[in-house]
Design a protein around this motif. Structure first.
Motif, PDB file in Angstrom:
ATOM      1  N   UNK A 315       0.811  -1.202   0.000  1.00  0.00           N
ATOM      2  CA  UNK A 315       0.000   0.000   0.000  1.00  0.00           C
ATOM      3  C   UNK A 315       0.844   1.251   0.000  1.00  0.00           C
ATOM      4  N   UNK A 316       0.753   2.006  -1.090  1.00  0.00           N
ATOM      5  CA  UNK A 316       1.555   3.213  -1.239  1.00  0.00           C
ATOM      6  C   UNK A 316       0.808   4.435  -0.727  1.00  0.00           C
ATOM      7  N   UNK A 317       1.551   5.474  -0.344  1.00  0.00           N
ATOM      8  CA  UNK A 317       0.909   6.735   0.031  1.00  0.00           C
ATOM      9  C   UNK A 317       0.135   7.334  -1.143  1.00  0.00           C
ATOM     10  N   UNK A 318      -0.789   8.232  -0.830  1.00  0.00           N
ATOM     11  CA  UNK A 318      -1.591   8.845  -1.874  1.00  0.00           C
ATOM     12  C   UNK A 318      -0.895   9.974  -2.599  1.00  0.00           C
ATOM     13  N   UNK A 319       0.027  10.671  -1.939  1.00  0.00           N
ATOM     14  CA  UNK A 319       0.741  11.760  -2.606  1.00  0.00           C
ATOM     15  C   UNK A 319       1.705  11.185  -3.644  1.00  0.00           C
ATOM     16  N   UNK A 320       1.677  11.702  -4.870  1.00  0.00           N
ATOM     17  CA  UNK A 320       2.456  11.087  -5.961  1.00  0.00           C
ATOM     18  C   UNK A 320       3.953  10.988  -5.698  1.00  0.00           C
ATOM     19  N   UNK A 321       4.570  12.045  -5.155  1.00  0.00           N
ATOM     20  CA  UNK A 321       6.020  11.992  -4.930  1.00  0.00           C
ATOM     21  C   UNK A 321       6.351  10.988  -3.840  1.00  0.00           C
ATOM     22  N   UNK A 322       5.511  10.927  -2.808  1.00  0.00           N
ATOM     23  CA  UNK A 322       5.718   9.935  -1.748  1.00  0.00           C
ATOM     24  C   UNK A 322       5.542   8.524  -2.309  1.00  0.00           C
ATOM     25  N   UNK A 323       4.547   8.334  -3.173  1.00  0.00           N
ATOM     26  CA  UNK A 323       4.329   7.021  -3.792  1.00  0.00           C
ATOM     27  C   UNK A 323       5.514   6.643  -4.670  1.00  0.00           C
ATOM     28  N   UNK A 324       6.000   7.599  -5.449  1.00  0.00           N
ATOM     29  CA  UNK A 324       7.148   7.352  -6.332  1.00  0.00           C
ATOM     30  C   UNK A 324       8.375   6.980  -5.503  1.00  0.00           C
ATOM     31  N   UNK A 325       8.620   7.718  -4.442  1.00  0.00           N
ATOM     32  CA  UNK A 325       9.814   7.495  -3.628  1.00  0.00           C
ATOM     33  C   UNK A 325       9.766   6.148  -2.923  1.00  0.00           C
ATOM     34  N   UNK A 326       8.637   5.843  -2.285  1.00  0.00           N
ATOM     35  CA  UNK A 326       8.555   4.578  -1.550  1.00  0.00           C
ATOM     36  C   UNK A 326       8.565   3.378  -2.488  1.00  0.00           C
ATOM     37  N   UNK A 327       7.970   3.529  -3.671  1.00  0.00           N
ATOM     38  CA  UNK A 327       8.055   2.409  -4.608  1.00  0.00           C
ATOM     39  C   UNK A 327       9.487   2.235  -5.104  1.00  0.00           C
ATOM     40  N   UNK A 328      10.175   3.341  -5.389  1.00  0.00           N
ATOM     41  CA  UNK A 328      11.566   3.261  -5.850  1.00  0.00           C
ATOM     42  C   UNK A 328      12.447   2.563  -4.824  1.00  0.00           C
ATOM     43  N   UNK A 329      12.265   2.921  -3.553  1.00  0.00           N
ATOM     44  CA  UNK A 329      13.157   2.415  -2.512  1.00  0.00           C
ATOM     45  C   UNK A 329      12.755   1.043  -1.993  1.00  0.00           C
ATOM     46  N   UNK A 330      11.449   0.770  -1.889  1.00  0.00           N
ATOM     47  CA  UNK A 330      10.970  -0.482  -1.301  1.00  0.00           C
ATOM     48  C   UNK A 330      10.342  -1.393  -2.355  1.00  0.00           C
ATOM     49  N   UNK A 331       9.470  -0.835  -3.187  1.00  0.00           N
ATOM     50  CA  UNK A 331       8.778  -1.658  -4.177  1.00  0.00           C
ATOM     51  C   UNK A 331       9.696  -2.251  -5.218  1.00  0.00           C
ATOM     52  N   UNK A 332      10.674  -1.475  -5.661  1.00  0.00           N
ATOM     53  CA  UNK A 332      11.575  -1.952  -6.714  1.00  0.00           C
ATOM     54  C   UNK A 332      12.319  -3.220  -6.285  1.00  0.00           C
ATOM     55  N   UNK A 333      13.022  -3.219  -5.133  1.00  0.00           N
ATOM     56  CA  UNK A 333      13.696  -4.463  -4.724  1.00  0.00           C
ATOM     57  C   UNK A 333      12.714  -5.577  -4.369  1.00  0.00           C
ATOM     58  N   UNK A 334      11.536  -5.224  -3.859  1.00  0.00           N
ATOM     59  CA  UNK A 334      10.527  -6.230  -3.534  1.00  0.00           C
ATOM     60  C   UNK A 334      10.090  -6.975  -4.795  1.00  0.00           C
ATOM     61  N   UNK A 335       9.818  -6.232  -5.851  1.00  0.00           N
ATOM     62  CA  UNK A 335       9.413  -6.849  -7.114  1.00  0.00           C
ATOM     63  C   UNK A 335      10.557  -7.669  -7.698  1.00  0.00           C
ATOM     64  N   UNK A 336      11.776  -7.162  -7.614  1.00  0.00           N
ATOM     65  CA  UNK A 336      12.932  -7.905  -8.108  1.00  0.00           C
ATOM     66  C   UNK A 336      12.983  -9.310  -7.518  1.00  0.00           C
ATOM     67  N   UNK A 337      12.891  -9.395  -6.200  1.00  0.00           N
ATOM     68  CA  UNK A 337      13.001 -10.687  -5.522  1.00  0.00           C
ATOM     69  C   UNK A 337      11.839 -11.591  -5.897  1.00  0.00           C
TER      70      UNK A 337
END
Length: 428
Positions: A315-337
């Motif tokens: 579940x990502x934050x609603x603000x776009x920059x916060x969503x982009x940042x958290x996905x970049x830092x957490x979602x990206x490696x999560x999807x990789x694995x």
């Protein structure tokens, strides 16, 4: 195909540093996708499922690296020109018919196999620019080293070498390596299936008329594009109203058809933030309070699919920059694995801060920045770009990446060397 556990996101504590969050993810998550065999033409951007071991040497035989003349080095004069008769011609795909003897030169072209002969055959190739051929004889200059311009069998790849590692995201150079072994297809992981959805009565699809008090849905399209860049198969579940029954049906359907669900908005504790309640009722919800800016608590949950699988919900934050940042830092490696890809943290680079900057202690801050040139030492210079708000999409559009400032940093001055995370490291 592995199965996730019900408590893969369990965490007890207060603010969680980003590096600790990443460590927890990589330890508790695993690949959840099956495999399939695809042709080389379909393999680009897919994740290799098994190690590839070389079946043959590359090159398979000794060959010439240049156009010239193949000779025995022992036949050459060390300090004067050497004149030898030209006894044959070798082109790529056309080996010499018979052995090459001492005391003669063989006209040879790039990629052509080195001729056989006594003592292993000619061992050196003189470039044609350093030779003169007249009346069936060639004059060769002195000074060439033994073995020059001769490519040995297996100097690129030796039979039995590990040439491609499981977990590699296949790019053109990897396809070339597989093709050099004569492989027509590769075993790869199936694309990770990811459902993407947004929630909120105020959120509307781009292209429609926008009512008063409403906004267009930027997050869902942004996250879908990021996932597609990673090779995922994305299912767009659209925008869900602030209604628990609708959300529950959508999550159940998404879980049955996907390996991961990514949501945007509705992850707080307000009366209209229903997605948290739905996850709690149908599975498990963990809030990760990440010590980052921009960002806020990230919802990490699990719901059960009809076949018994545990399907993560991010579940990502609603603000776009916060969503982009958290996905970049957490979602990206999560999807990789989860997709079977080797977890390769995005590379950071040293840059020089081009202006003074202040921040609060206790949170790791990711400052949108653009590169402005280089300093006297040659290091790139970076300056904060746009406003700091977590909803300022224009600050992403004009930026080249994040300046990464640690939790303990409070004030830095222009000229300080800092870490820089380019968007190109994750948006590819």
């Amino acid at each position: 195909m592995a199965q996730l556990t019900d408590d893969c996101f369990a965490f007890s504590g207060d603010l969680l540093p980003v590096d600790e969050a990443l460590s927890l993810l990589t330890k508790r998550l695993t690949a959840v996708v099956g495999t399939e065999t695809v042709s080389l033409s379909q393999a680009r951007q897919r994740v290799l499922a098994v190690d590839v071991i070389a079946r043959r040497n590359v090159p398979p035989y000794d060959n010439s690296a240049v156009d010239g003349y193949a000779v025995y080095h022992a036949d050459l004069n060390a300090d004067a020109e050497t004149v030898l008769p030209v006894r044959g011609r070798v082109a790529a795909g056309h080996p010499l018919n018979g052995p090459a003897g001492h005391g003669e030169a063989i006209r040879i072209f790039t990629g052509a196999p080195m001729p056989d002969g006594p003592d292993g055959g000619p061992d050196t190739v003189m470039m044609q620019e350093d030779c003169r051929e007249e009346d069936g004889k060639v004059t060769l200059l002195p000074g060439i080293k033994s073995g020059s311009n001769r490519r040995k069998a297996g100097e690129d790849v030796g039979e039995g070498d590990l040439i491609l590692k499981a977990g590699t995201r296949l790019e053109p150079q990897h396809i070339a390596m597989a093709a050099s072994q004569g492989l027509a297809d590769l075993e790869v992981y199936r694309p990770l299936r990811v459902a993407v959805l947004s929630t909120g009565d105020e959120v509307f699809e781009p292209g429609c008329d926008l009512p008063a008090g409403a906004i267009y849905d930027a997050n869902r399209h942004m996250i879908a594009a990021m996932l597609e860049n990673m090779g995922c198969s994305v299912q767009d579940k659209g925008i869900l109203p602030d209604d628990e029954d609708s959300i529950a049906r959508a999550l159940a359907e998404a879980a049955d058809e996907n390996d991961l669900i990514v949501t945007s908005g509705g992850m707080s504790v307000g009366e209209e933030d229903h997605i948290c309640n739905v996850i709690r009722q149908s599975g498990e919800l963990n809030f990760w309070r990440l010590a980052i800016k921009p960002g806020r608590p990230v919802g990490m949950g699990q719901v059960k699919a009809g076949d018994g699988r545990v399907v993560p919900v991010f579940g990502l934050p609603g603000n776009p920059v916060a969503a982009f940042t958290t996905f970049t830092l957490i979602g990206y490696p999560m999807v990789q694995v989860m997709a079977g890809q080797e977890n390769c943290p995005p590379r950071r680079y040293a840059v020089v801060l081009d202006a003074d900057y202040k921040k609060k202690k206790g949170r790791r801050e990711f400052v949108r920045a653009r590169l402005t040139g280089r300093d006297e030492s040659g290091l790139p210079k970076a300056v904060k770009h746009g406003a700091s708000g977590a909803a300022i999409i224009s600050s992403l559009v004009g930026a080249d990446g994040f300046i990464d400032l640690g939790e303990d940093t409070t004030q830095i001055t222009a000229g300080t060397v800092v870490d820089f995370l380019p968007f190109s490291e994750v948006l590819r």
